[in-house]
Design an enzyme around this catalytic site. Sequence first.
Site, mmCIF file in Angstrom:
data_model
loop_
_atom_site.group_PDB
_atom_site.id
_atom_site.type_symbol
_atom_site.label_atom_id
_atom_site.label_comp_id
_atom_site.label_asym_id
_atom_site.label_seq_id
_atom_site.Cartn_x
_atom_site.Cartn_y
_atom_site.Cartn_z
ATOM 1 N N ASN A 23 -7.198 -11.523 0.452
ATOM 2 C CA ASN A 23 -6.294 -12.118 -0.260
ATOM 3 C C ASN A 23 -5.407 -11.597 0.396
ATOM 4 O OD1 ASN A 23 -5.752 -10.112 -1.431
ATOM 5 N ND2 ASN A 23 -5.927 -10.837 -3.314
ATOM 6 N N HIS A 29 -3.560 -9.205 1.055
ATOM 7 C CA HIS A 29 -2.213 -7.836 0.363
ATOM 8 C C HIS A 29 -2.622 -6.555 1.401
ATOM 9 C CE1 HIS A 29 -6.352 -5.555 -1.965
ATOM 10 N NE2 HIS A 29 -5.388 -5.177 -1.600
ATOM 11 N N GLU A 46 0.125 -7.365 -3.724
ATOM 12 C CA GLU A 46 -0.836 -8.813 -3.881
ATOM 13 C C GLU A 46 0.020 -9.897 -3.126
ATOM 14 O OE1 GLU A 46 -3.424 -8.748 -4.223
ATOM 15 O OE2 GLU A 46 -4.500 -7.862 -6.348
ATOM 16 N N ASP A 48 -0.761 4.071 -1.752
ATOM 17 C CA ASP A 48 -0.949 3.572 -2.852
ATOM 18 C C ASP A 48 -1.640 4.578 -4.037
ATOM 19 O OD1 ASP A 48 -3.234 2.794 -1.066
ATOM 20 O OD2 ASP A 48 -2.988 0.558 -1.607
HETATM 21 C C1 GLP Z 1 -7.589 -1.586 -1.327
HETATM 22 C C2 GLP Z 1 -6.585 -0.489 -0.470
HETATM 23 C C3 GLP Z 1 -5.820 -1.348 1.060
HETATM 24 C C4 GLP Z 1 -6.618 -1.530 0.861
HETATM 25 C C5 GLP Z 1 -7.578 -2.657 0.598
HETATM 26 C C6 GLP Z 1 -8.603 -2.749 1.595
HETATM 27 O O1 GLP Z 1 -7.220 -2.594 -2.131
HETATM 28 N N1 GLP Z 1 -5.384 -0.787 -1.662
HETATM 29 O O2 GLP Z 1 -5.090 -0.306 1.200
HETATM 30 O O3 GLP Z 1 -6.637 -2.833 2.487
HETATM 31 O O4 GLP Z 1 -8.435 -1.773 0.055
HETATM 32 O O5 GLP Z 1 -10.111 -2.248 1.326
HETATM 33 P P1 GLP Z 1 -11.147 -1.725 2.206
HETATM 34 O O6 GLP Z 1 -10.674 -1.039 3.240
HETATM 35 O O7 GLP Z 1 -12.475 -1.095 1.185
HETATM 36 O O8 GLP Z 1 -11.458 -3.248 2.485
#
Ligand code: GLP
Length: 243
Positions: free
Chosen positions: A133, A135, A140, A66
């Site tokens: 949440n 995702h 989402e 992404d």
């Molecule tokens: C973002 C990314 C996700 C990731 C998530 C969790 O939203 N788009 O791919 O898994 O954050 O982030 P973190 O690893 O910092 O908790």
Amino acid sequence: MELIIATKEEINKLVSEEIIELINKNNHCILGLATGSTPIGVYDLLVKAYNDKRVSFKDVTSFNLDEYVGLEETHNQSYRYFMNSHLFDHVDINIDNTHIPSNKDDSNNYKIYDEKIKNAGGIDIQLLGIGSNGHIAFNEPGTPFNTKTHIVSLKESTINDNARFFSSKDEVPKEAISMGLESIMNAKRVVLIAYGKNKQEAIYKMMALEPSEDLPASILQNHPNVTIYCDEEASELLVNNLK
Ligand code: GLP
């Protein structure tokens, strides 16, 4: 789904070694890469293995999950910047073979992203984190299970979670481009990592409840080759409910 509960250090080692082994078996393999704080330790160990001459990324191709809409590649919170600074700049990967979905310069490359992945031979291993949440990538809650790479409006909870990386919440982009849930399910193998208490509800729902579009990560229950790596905190609610 296979569940492995271990320390961060153990998980980083296990996941990085799996990737190194895959590349050494098939140096033209296709990696599905993730951003966020979670995979940083894995990338550090991949860089170390490259420096130790245990692996070369010369012929590897990568597809990231992404990217934010509206951030320049040079912005220090863009996912291109993240990947360059945590991995690509430190190994011998051909930068032309690293892909990040984008709608920049009218190229709208995200529209053919799934086709590009398919033409490259499909993702051999997809690395994933998880949002609090539930995702995955930026899919989402409420995202249909059959989505391909698409533009997403970020939920308030995701904007709040990611505000820690920006100087203020107002600077967090409201939209992103994300591989879809179907795109992720097409990967041959999926490895999801979750650290910390903030993830325990999502992990519990993902693994213990029926798959539902309300909890995007729960689609992984339908994938034949998934390993979920959690530290103790992220697995606490799940483990307590199994007792
Ligand atoms: C973002 C990314 C996700 C990731 C998530 C969790 O939203 N788009 O791919 O898994 O954050 O982030 P973190 O690893 O910092 O908790």
